[in-house]
Design an enzyme around this catalytic site. Sequence first.
Site, short mmCIF file in Angstrom:
data_model
loop_
_atom_site.label_atom_id
_atom_site.label_comp_id
_atom_site.label_asym_id
_atom_site.label_seq_id
_atom_site.Cartn_x
_atom_site.Cartn_y
_atom_site.Cartn_z
N SER A 48 -0.99 8.71 9.77
CA SER A 48 -0.49 8.50 8.42
C SER A 48 -1.57 8.56 7.35
O SER A 48 -1.27 8.82 6.19
CB SER A 48 0.22 7.14 8.34
OG SER A 48 -0.63 6.11 8.83
N ASP A 251 -1.39 -0.13 0.66
CA ASP A 251 -0.36 -0.89 1.37
C ASP A 251 -1.00 -1.63 2.55
O ASP A 251 -2.21 -1.84 2.58
CB ASP A 251 0.84 -0.01 1.76
CG ASP A 251 0.51 1.00 2.86
OD1 ASP A 251 -0.61 0.97 3.41
OD2 ASP A 251 1.40 1.82 3.18
N HIS A 254 -3.09 1.44 4.50
CA HIS A 254 -3.63 2.68 3.94
C HIS A 254 -4.38 2.45 2.64
O HIS A 254 -3.90 1.73 1.77
CB HIS A 254 -2.48 3.67 3.71
CG HIS A 254 -1.66 3.87 4.94
ND1 HIS A 254 -0.48 3.22 5.15
CD2 HIS A 254 -1.88 4.62 6.05
CE1 HIS A 254 0.02 3.57 6.33
NE2 HIS A 254 -0.82 4.41 6.91
#
Length: 287
Positions: A48, A251, A254
Amino acid sequence: MTRTNDQLMKKWMATMSLVAAAAAVVLHNAAVAAAKPQVPCLFLFGDSLIDPGNNNGRNTIAQVEFKPYGIDFLLGPTGRFSNGKTIADIVAELLGFEEYIPSFLEARGQQILRGVNYASAASGIRPETGYNWILYNFGARKLALVGAAPLGCIPFTLAISSTDGRCVEATNRASLMFNEQLKAKIDVFNADFPEATFTYIDGYNPINDVLTNPAAYGFQVNNKACCGLSSVICLPNDVVCSNRSEYVYWDFAHPSETTNILLARRVYEAEKPTDAYPYDLRRLALL
Ligand SMILES: *[C@@H]1O[C@H](CO)[C@@H](O)[C@H](O)[C@H]1NC(C)=O
């Protein structure tokens, strides 16, 4: 918390354990169209951290094509796990590409000659994420392997496993062990594939430097997510911090775009001897 959110959280936590921190960047030296960028094409593999939206539309919780993700990105929410650009976007810019490397989901026709980004959140949801070695057979000759981040320091780990608010050392040790072994493999790969050049890029110390002395980089908060709860993915309509640049993390896991810019610069051009072995991306591209 609603029942749905609670279920989402549980599902997400299960997914989190699958999140691999390694990413691979493949600089491909095929003889294609006149190269304005420093390399003709760039293929990316990872999780991600550099996913440009490959999971969009798929039945997975590892999918963020909604606001406030992309709140600072020109194209809005695209499935990128940040408020703005990912490290891959910034690296592509630094290498002289005029456009971001398209996701596997969206790449079409001639575009693939410039590269494709196969990164997929919670790595492995898409089977293509494991196909990087095939590229060698198609002529990929410059390969950069990126190590793991200090996962004991991400807001998720602090929220879930830290008892004293400090980074979880056991988790950080796992990242360091992974990196040591990955780095050791570089010499093996370079011996086994004499036509190619492999390099190791440190994923640990650059962000650890920021976390250790956030104020030196203009950050105020290094242990909490800017968006949503630190223990879980940022959800639609979650509250966002007022100044994204003050947060190391966007977040629960990340980095914010501001952090990504700092990290990408160091991936491209090493600032410390430990940042790359033996080449940073700039030198790798020059070979
Ligand atoms: C946001 O934070 C950054 C970094 O501390 C600072 O340079 C900038 O002036 C802040 N912006 C606003 C609007 O306060």
